[in-house]
Design an enzyme around this catalytic site. Structure first.
Site, PDB file in Angstrom:
ATOM      1  CG  ASP A  54      -0.403  -0.383   8.259  1.00  0.00           C
ATOM      2  OD1 ASP A  54      -1.254   0.496   8.501  1.00  0.00           O
ATOM      3  OD2 ASP A  54       0.792  -0.116   8.015  1.00  0.00           O
ATOM      4  CE  LYS A  65       0.743   1.466   4.416  1.00  0.00           C
ATOM      5  NZ  LYS A  65       1.602   2.616   4.665  1.00  0.00           N
TER       6      LYS A  65
END
EC number: 2.7.1.148
Length: 293
Positions: free
Chosen positions: A137, A11
């Site tokens: 995350d 990401k």
């Protein structure tokens, strides 16, 4: 099913704001995360022993219980009282310690994969709740796409992300940055430029990529770029080659640039490759973990 192969995506952050710090040391954040099509491949299979064995093509990650993948397997085994052995091969393509959630994404892939291998029947939401114990995350990495993350990063509001025709240039300089040191060096009372996440979400919705690129802010960047001048040098190189905007991802040291012209992005890549090895041209992705085949 006693084996499975999964794609584990990285990401980038289109914004990071740090709003405060909890008693337990975790920072309160508000940030926009976006999955990209740069991925590791994990091959997971059951073994005849009770051991957890991790192998990889990369010499940069631990292969013992210090690896978040090992922790993810242990977590599920203990939670569901399973004593079967597991072997995982991690084919690493995402730069390590780069601010791109490579490790979190690998842990997310293990949760998704073992849910299928062991037929646990957990929903995506349940997997995300389990994943939070491994890292803030991990829940986002399971689902992917684009989201506004709040709290310590676990409160996710899914939003429209970058369209897949936006070209993203990634450059990871050969530096190690400690996330702990970066957050430790942030003066919470002295942040003068914060992202306007509501506005960024609006721009993404309207596919106004230029406005997104011009309004990206990462409050951690000041800290990391004070330690390492390469970060602003890479950004400058991208901007000089017509990037619409460039910024550091996570706590660094990876820098990404957004382009709407492939030729410009390729020129910038060529320039950066003269000095850096880890340079990638990618697109956004609407998916997080994906089962291959």
């Amino acid at each position: 099913m006693n084996s499975i192969e999964l794609k584990s995506r990285a990401k980038i952050n289109l914004s990071i704001d740090v709003l405060g710090k909890r008693q337990d040391g975790y920072h309160l954040v508000e940030m926009i995360m976006q999955t990209i099509d740069l991925s590791d491949v994990l091959r997971i299979k059951e073994s005849d022993t009770e051991d957890i064995v991790i192998k990889s093509n990369s010499g940069d990650i631990p292969l013992d219980d210090n690896n978040i993948v090992y922790k993810a397997i242990t977590l599920l085994r203990e939670k569901f009282n399973i004593n079967k052995g597991i072997e995982v091969f991690i084919e690493k393509n995402i730069p390590v310690a780069a601010g791109m959630a490579g490790g979190s994404s690998n842990a997310a892939a293990v949760l998704v994969g073992l849910n299928k291998v062991w037929d646990l029947g957990l929903s995506e939401k349940e997997l995300q709740e389990i994943g939070l114990a491994l890292g803030a995350d991990v829940p986002f990495c399971i689902s992917g796409g684009a989201a506004l993350a709040q709290g310590i990063g676990e409160e996710l509001t899914y939003i429209k992300g970058l369209s897949e025709d936006v070209i993203i240039l990634i450059c990871k300089p050969n530096l190690f940055v400690s996330t702990k040191d970066v957050y430790g060096g942030l003066d919470l009372n002295n942040i003068d430029n914060r992202p306007d996440n509501r506005y960024l979400i609006e721009c993404l919705k309207n596919k106004d990529i230029k406005a997104v690129a011009e309004n990206m802010v990462n409050v951690l960047e000041g800290v990391t770029s004070n330690m390492h001048s390469e970060i602003s040098e890479i950004e400058k190189m991208m901007i000089d080659n017509n990037a619409l905007g460039a910024m550091m991802s996570g706590s660094g040291p990876t820098v990404f640039g957004l382009f709407n012209n492939k030729e410009d992005a390729l020129n910038a890549k060529k320039e950066l490759m003269k000095k850096y090895e880890q340079v990638y041209l990618v697109n956004s992705s609407e998916r997080g973990i994906e089962v291959n085949g």
